[in-house]
Design an enzyme around this catalytic site. Structure first.
Site, PDB file in Angstrom:
ATOM      1  N   SER A 116       2.307  -5.269  -1.647  1.00 52.50           N
ATOM      2  CA  SER A 116       1.847  -5.070  -3.020  1.00 52.50           C
ATOM      3  C   SER A 116       2.915  -4.340  -3.810  1.00 52.50           C
ATOM      4  O   SER A 116       3.665  -3.528  -3.244  1.00 52.50           O
ATOM      5  CB  SER A 116       0.566  -4.233  -2.987  1.00 52.50           C
ATOM      6  OG  SER A 116       0.229  -3.785  -4.279  1.00 52.50           O
ATOM      7  N   TYR A 141      -4.850   2.822  -1.414  1.00 55.27           N
ATOM      8  CA  TYR A 141      -4.487   1.421  -1.202  1.00 55.27           C
ATOM      9  C   TYR A 141      -2.969   1.270  -1.143  1.00 55.27           C
ATOM     10  O   TYR A 141      -2.418   0.683  -0.212  1.00 55.27           O
ATOM     11  CB  TYR A 141      -5.061   0.532  -2.315  1.00 55.27           C
ATOM     12  CG  TYR A 141      -4.424  -0.833  -2.348  1.00 55.27           C
ATOM     13  CD1 TYR A 141      -4.695  -1.757  -1.348  1.00 55.27           C
ATOM     14  CD2 TYR A 141      -3.528  -1.184  -3.354  1.00 55.27           C
ATOM     15  CE1 TYR A 141      -4.087  -3.010  -1.356  1.00 55.27           C
ATOM     16  CE2 TYR A 141      -2.926  -2.429  -3.367  1.00 55.27           C
ATOM     17  CZ  TYR A 141      -3.198  -3.335  -2.368  1.00 55.27           C
ATOM     18  OH  TYR A 141      -2.592  -4.555  -2.361  1.00 55.27           O
ATOM     19  N   LYS A 145      -0.298   0.234   2.076  1.00 52.57           N
ATOM     20  CA  LYS A 145       0.711  -0.820   2.019  1.00 52.57           C
ATOM     21  C   LYS A 145       2.096  -0.262   2.355  1.00 52.57           C
ATOM     22  O   LYS A 145       2.894  -0.916   3.021  1.00 52.57           O
ATOM     23  CB  LYS A 145       0.709  -1.505   0.655  1.00 52.57           C
ATOM     24  CG  LYS A 145      -0.529  -2.355   0.421  1.00 52.57           C
ATOM     25  CD  LYS A 145      -0.633  -3.459   1.463  1.00 52.57           C
ATOM     26  CE  LYS A 145      -1.737  -4.426   1.172  1.00 52.57           C
ATOM     27  NZ  LYS A 145      -1.741  -5.577   2.078  1.00 52.57           N
TER      28      LYS A 145
END
Length: 166
Positions: A116, A141, A145
């Site tokens: 991402s 999040y 990643k």
């Protein structure tokens, strides 16, 4: 979404036998029927949680000649990751750990990881490139990643025959 589109591309443009694993926590089982309708091709699908190591090994051990693993099974909502960070750390890192462990033990040489742009944090310049340095992630999040990319990079260093795309 990205998984469905990838399955369509693989079915239409390669000779690979596609096997999909999904726990349908943020997708619909009916999308598989749409893929089969679009492509006119069948593929194998299984419903289980990639965070369950025994399920991962049990199901994947039944497959022969695995050419590679494409891992898209991360939770992806930034606001939800902020309100429930442990859910994100568990799902996004346990699933990755299990798949990397399986790949290592069974000599699966190819791995694709959907990362991402959130790995770059609040970047100093836009647009970011693959050479843009990571800054502190702004959400759990994004942090999962970043950790995922680091994990895969370290696995690549420890297994020279392992190929990964982030």
């Amino acid at each position: 979404y990205i998984g469905s589109h990838t399955i369509v591309e693989l079915l239409l443009n390669t000779k690979f036998n596609v096997v999909s694993i999904d726990n349908f926590s943020n997708s619909l089982e009916s999308s598989y029927q749409r893929i089969k309708s679009i492509t006119g091709k069948d593929f194998e699908s299984h419903c289980f949680d990639l965070c369950d190591r025994s399920e991962v090994f049990n199901h994947l051990n039944k497959l022969q000649n695995i050419a590679g693993i494409i891992h898209f099974a991360a939770y992806k909502s930034v606001p939800e990751s902020v309100s429930n960070p442990l859910l994100y750390y568990h799902n996004n890192l346990a699933s990755l750990t299990n798949l990397l462990s399986f790949a290592k033990e069974h000599h699966v040489r190819n791995f694709i990881f959907s990362s991402s742009c959130s790995v770059y944090g609040n970047a100093d310049e836009l647009p970011v490139t693959e050479n843009t340095p990571f800054k502190q992630a702004e959400s759990p999040y994004g942090h999962t990643k970043q950790i995922g990319e680091d994990m895969i990079s370290f696995v690549c260093k420890s297994l020279p025959e392992f190929n990964a795309v982030l």
